[in-house]
Design an enzyme around this catalytic site. Structure first.
Site, short mmCIF file in Angstrom:
data_model
loop_
_atom_site.label_atom_id
_atom_site.label_comp_id
_atom_site.label_asym_id
_atom_site.label_seq_id
_atom_site.Cartn_x
_atom_site.Cartn_y
_atom_site.Cartn_z
N SER A 157 -40.39 -100.34 -42.77
CA SER A 157 -41.66 -101.06 -42.78
C SER A 157 -42.72 -100.28 -43.55
O SER A 157 -42.54 -100.00 -44.74
CB SER A 157 -42.10 -101.34 -41.33
N MET A 158 -43.81 -99.87 -42.91
CA MET A 158 -44.82 -99.08 -43.58
C MET A 158 -44.25 -97.76 -44.09
O MET A 158 -44.68 -97.24 -45.12
CB MET A 158 -45.99 -98.82 -42.64
N ASP A 187 -37.43 -112.14 -41.09
CA ASP A 187 -38.51 -111.18 -40.86
C ASP A 187 -39.84 -111.93 -40.90
O ASP A 187 -40.23 -112.47 -41.94
CB ASP A 187 -38.46 -110.09 -41.95
N TRP A 231 -45.46 -98.91 -38.70
CA TRP A 231 -46.75 -99.05 -38.01
C TRP A 231 -46.54 -99.86 -36.75
O TRP A 231 -45.80 -100.85 -36.78
CB TRP A 231 -47.72 -99.78 -38.94
N HIS A 249 -37.91 -108.28 -38.00
CA HIS A 249 -38.49 -107.10 -38.64
C HIS A 249 -37.97 -105.80 -38.03
O HIS A 249 -37.57 -104.89 -38.75
CB HIS A 249 -40.02 -107.15 -38.51
#
Length: 277
Positions: A95-96, A225, A29, A254
Site C-alpha cells: 500500500s503506502m 481492492d 497506512w 486491499h
C-alpha cells in the site's frame, strides 16, 4: 529496542529477524511493522534476514511534527538500509509502503537492491488530475481527512470493518482479530502523521520513480481492492515498470497480508528465491 536515528533526530524502530539475504518490508497506512508478521516469520524461517520498520509517526518510532512526505520516508528507509549495511536487498512495499519503496528507488537508486515487490501498492498515482484522468477524485481523500479530524478512532474502525479487508463484501471471512489489530496499530500512529500521509500516498506522482526501476519486480494486487483500485494501482504500475511480473488475486481486497497471508507468503518466498546473491 532496535532503532536508528535519522538526520533530523527521528528514531525509526525496526525488527530484524533471521539471517541470510535481506528482505526489507515497508508497511501500509496507518499500520506498523506488526502488520507484516505472517510474511516476516515465513521469510525468516526459510533462511532470509527480514527487516521491518515502523515509519516515522507510526508504531514505536518517533512522532515528529514534520517530515510526513514521501521524500522523507524514502530517506528514512535509506538511513535504515545504510545503517544495517544491507546489500542485495529485496524491497517489499504494501500500500503506502509501496510508495515509500518506489520513491526510495527514484531518489537512491538500486545499488543495494536486487528485487522489488509491490503489494496493493499506491503507485503510480492515485489522485485524479488532468494528466491522470483514471485516478480517484480529491473528494475521496478529503473525506478521509475529515473523518480523521472528526473521530480518528471511529474512522479506523469503519475502515477495518469495511473496505480495507473487504469485510463489507458478501462471504468475507476476515477475522475480528485482524480488524482489531488494524485499529490498534492505527491508534499508535500520530494524528498529524496519519492526516498528512493521506496527501503523501494520494497526491505523490510516482511515475518518474517507476521509470527508474531496473531490477526484477513483482506486482501483486487484488482485483476487488476498494482502497487502491486494481486499474489505478497494480495494473498501471505493471505496465509502467519494465519487465514487471503481475499477479492478480481474484476477488482479493486491499489488506492481502492478512486476508491472503499464506498465498502472499508463498508468492514472496518464490519471488525472493528466484534471485541468488
Amino acid at each position: 529496542m532496535a532503532a536508528v536515528t535519522t538526520q533530523d533526530g527521528t528514531e525509526i524502530y525496526y525488527k530484524d529477524w533471521g539471517t541470510g539475504r535481506p528482505v526489507v518490508l515497508s508497511h501500509g497506512w496507518p499500520l506498523n511493522a506488526d502488520s507484516w508478521e505472517s510474511q516476516a516469520a515465513a521469510l525468516a524461517a526459510h533462511g532470509y534476514r527480514v527487516v521491518a520498520h515502523d515509519r516515522r509517526g507510526h508504531g514505536r518510532s518517533s512522532q515528529p511534527w514534520d517530515g510526513n512526505d514521501m521524500d522523507t520516508f524514502a530517506d528514512d528507509l535509506s538511513t535504515l538500509i545504510d545503517h544495517l549495511d544491507l546489500h542485495d536487498v529485496t524491497l517489499v512495499g504494501f500500500s503506502m509502503g509501496g510508495g515509500e519503496v518506489t520513491r526510495y528507488i527514484g531518489r537512491h537508486g538500486t545499488f543495494r537492491v536486487a528485487q522489488v515487490a509491490l503489494v496493493s501498492a499506491v503507485p503510480p498515482f492515485m489522485l485524479r488530475t488532468d494528466d491522470n484522468p483514471e485516478g480517484l477524485p480529491i473528494e475521496v481523500f478529503d473525506g478521509i481527512r475529515t473523518s480523521l479530524v472528526n473521530d480518528r478512532a471511529q474512522a479506523y474502525r469503519e475502515f477495518a470493518d469495511g473496505p480495507f479487508f473487504g469485510a463489507n463484501r458478501p462471504g468475507s471471512n476476515v477475522s475480528q482479530g485482524a480488524r482489531d489489530s488494524f485499529w490498534a496499530q492505527g491508534m499508535q500512529s500520530s494524528l498529524r502523521s496519519s492526516y498528512e500521509c493521506v496527501a503523501a500516498f494520494s497526491a505523490t506522482d510516482f511515475r518518474p520513480d517507476l521509470a527508474a526501476f531496473d531490477v526484477p519486480t513483482l506486482v501483486i494486487h487484488g482485483d476487488d481492492d476498494q482502497v487502491v483500485p486494481f486499474e489505478v494501482g497494480g495494473k498501471r504500475s505493471a505496465e509502467l515498470i519494465k519487465d514487471a511480473t503481475l499477479k492478480v488475486y481474484e476477488g482479493g481486497p486491499h489488506g492481502l497480508p492478512a486476508t491472503h497471508r499464506e498465498r502472499l507468503s508463498t508468492d514472496l518466498l518464490e519471488f525472493v528465491s528466484s534471485t541468488r546473491a
